[in-house]
Scaffold this active site. Structure first.
Site, mmCIF file in Angstrom:
data_model
loop_
_atom_site.group_PDB
_atom_site.id
_atom_site.type_symbol
_atom_site.label_atom_id
_atom_site.label_comp_id
_atom_site.label_asym_id
_atom_site.label_seq_id
_atom_site.Cartn_x
_atom_site.Cartn_y
_atom_site.Cartn_z
ATOM 1 N N GLU A 185 0.814 3.929 2.184
ATOM 2 C CA GLU A 185 1.535 3.690 3.138
ATOM 3 C C GLU A 185 2.065 2.995 3.705
ATOM 4 O O GLU A 185 3.883 4.037 4.352
ATOM 5 C CB GLU A 185 0.770 4.105 4.213
ATOM 6 C CG GLU A 185 -0.691 4.780 4.520
ATOM 7 C CD GLU A 185 -1.936 3.428 3.863
ATOM 8 O OE1 GLU A 185 -2.648 4.251 4.151
ATOM 9 O OE2 GLU A 185 -1.584 3.335 3.097
ATOM 10 N N HIS A 213 0.193 -0.988 -0.275
ATOM 11 C CA HIS A 213 0.044 0.029 -0.212
ATOM 12 C C HIS A 213 1.099 1.424 -0.405
ATOM 13 O O HIS A 213 1.699 0.694 0.348
ATOM 14 C CB HIS A 213 -0.453 0.102 0.882
ATOM 15 C CG HIS A 213 -1.853 -0.748 0.934
ATOM 16 N ND1 HIS A 213 -3.034 -0.889 2.035
ATOM 17 C CD2 HIS A 213 -2.396 -2.454 0.227
ATOM 18 C CE1 HIS A 213 -3.867 -1.836 1.994
ATOM 19 N NE2 HIS A 213 -3.432 -2.843 0.322
ATOM 20 N N CYS A 246 -5.951 1.905 5.872
ATOM 21 C CA CYS A 246 -6.504 0.211 6.573
ATOM 22 C C CYS A 246 -5.810 0.102 7.778
ATOM 23 O O CYS A 246 -5.041 0.581 7.795
ATOM 24 C CB CYS A 246 -6.885 -0.849 5.504
ATOM 25 S SG CYS A 246 -4.830 -0.881 5.442
ATOM 26 N N CYS A 286 -2.040 -0.565 7.444
ATOM 27 C CA CYS A 286 -1.020 0.250 7.215
ATOM 28 C C CYS A 286 -1.551 0.648 8.791
ATOM 29 O O CYS A 286 -0.769 1.524 9.420
ATOM 30 C CB CYS A 286 -1.284 0.864 6.381
ATOM 31 S SG CYS A 286 -1.522 0.172 4.633
#
Length: 356
Positions: free
Chosen positions: A257, A255, A285, A288
């Site tokens: 992040e 992701h 999410c 993360c």
């Protein structure tokens, strides 16, 4: 009426974009019933979930407030009002739980702000006064439930309230239709972060635009869901950048992040990013959010809420769980409309639909 304390009578300095204003917060009295009733009727007419259905007769609203003020006189409830130049801007009630096993608890109810006063800090000032009233009465655990409408739960989250979960079809909305509600709580004596980082809106917007550029790159160059992230050190230097690379890297953890955190860790030669701020275009999410906690990031600023997997309060409140040994400050909604529109257009383009 119950004895007044310093929490019951306060003056909060607030202002709109044009001029500051002095708002007086004081306990409600019988003389305020007409104004309180009018605000209750208006809230219900605007589909506010406060326990009544529309149309709410004015006599019924008056009867409710007479009962509430009677309970206040018996020491069972606190009702505060926020006033400006004789106009009632907001009200909120604190129900003091009477069960012998719960002398430490109170419930927030009937928190209402007039539409003209929203976005001016009135609601936050009122909540702080209610919390102080709870402290002075020995109540340190506050609970409430809020309908899942835009802005409501985000408002409480900004004030430090945690979510326990959502109840679907909890009650009928005033204008019809069953709606979900979210249960929230706050320990008034809970350990707070040692240092609250000052927020600079201009700095936040500048770094979020950087993240939006990375999100655009993810969509155009890699055909990934357009999410971008930037890590900024405590000294204000960009030390990490990232965008979604799940598909390109065949990596479910890639992701935006995570990619930005990895780069920041390499830049500092440290897996701890103490004092850093992460800017990301979409609410993190659960994966993360936990990475941010483990990295000891000080603050996360995100753009659009994620109503499906958001873990900073929209769906889960992973990042604010008090059982963590590190607290991450959270601010959402920075350039949120623009970030959300880019995501929407990405998926609409995939489905051959016109862009918005």
């Amino acid at each position: 009426m119950a004895e007044q304390t310093s929490a019951d009578l306060a003056t909060a300095a607030i202002g709109d974009a044009h001029a500051p204003a002095e708002v007086r917060i004081a306990p409600a009295s019988a003389a305020d019933i007409e104004a309180l009733s009018a605000l209750l009727v208006e809230t219900v007419a605007n589909n506010g979930s406060v326990g009544f259905m529309h149309p709410l007769p004015l006599d019924e609203a008056r009867a409710f407030w007479r009962g509430a003020l009677e309970e206040a006189g018996q020491g069972k409830r606190v009702v505060l009002c926020a006033w400006l130049d004789g106009q009632l801007l907001a009200t909120g009630s604190l129900a003091l739980v009477q069960a012998p096993s719960q002398p430490h608890r109170a419930e927030l109810t009937k928190v209402m702000t007039a539409p003209a006063a929203r976005g001016r800090g009135v609601g936050a000032a009122l909540m702080h006064a209610l919390e102080q009233a709870a402290r002075e009465r020995g109540r340190r655990l506050l609970t409430l439930d809020a309908s899942l409408i835009e802005g409501a739960t985000a408002f409480y989250r900004r004030l430090g309230y945690h979510t326990t979960g959502d109840i679907p079809e909890y009650a009928y909305k005033p204008l019809g239709g069953l709606g979900a509600t979210r249960a929230l709580w706050k320990l008034l004596d809970a350990r707070q972060p040692a240092r609250i980082l000052p927020a600079d809106p201009e700095v936040d917007e500048r770094h979020m635009r950087h993240a939006l550029q990375l999100a655009e790159r993810a969509g155009k160059e890699f055909d990934e869901i357009p999410v971008g992230a930037v890590v900024v050190s405590a000294e204000g230097k960009v030390i990490g950048e990232g965008w979604n690379r799940n598909i390109h890297d065949h990596d479910p953890s890639a992701h935006a992040e995570i990619m930005a955190l990895r780069q920041a860790g390499q830049a500092l030669s440290n897996h701890r990013l103490v004092g850093a701020t992460l800017y990301v275009t979409l609410e993190p999410c659960a994966m993360c959010a936990m990475a941010l906690v483990h990295a000891r990031v000080a603050r996360v600023v995100y753009g659009a809420d994620d109503p499906k997997t958001g873990a900073c309060g929209s769906v889960f409140d992973v990042i604010a769980d008090p059982r963590h040994n590190h607290r991450v400050q959270v601010q959402g909604g920075v350039l949120g409309e623009e970030a959300g529109r880019r995501l929407t257009n990405y998926f609409r383009a995939k489905r051959g639909k016109p862009l918005v």
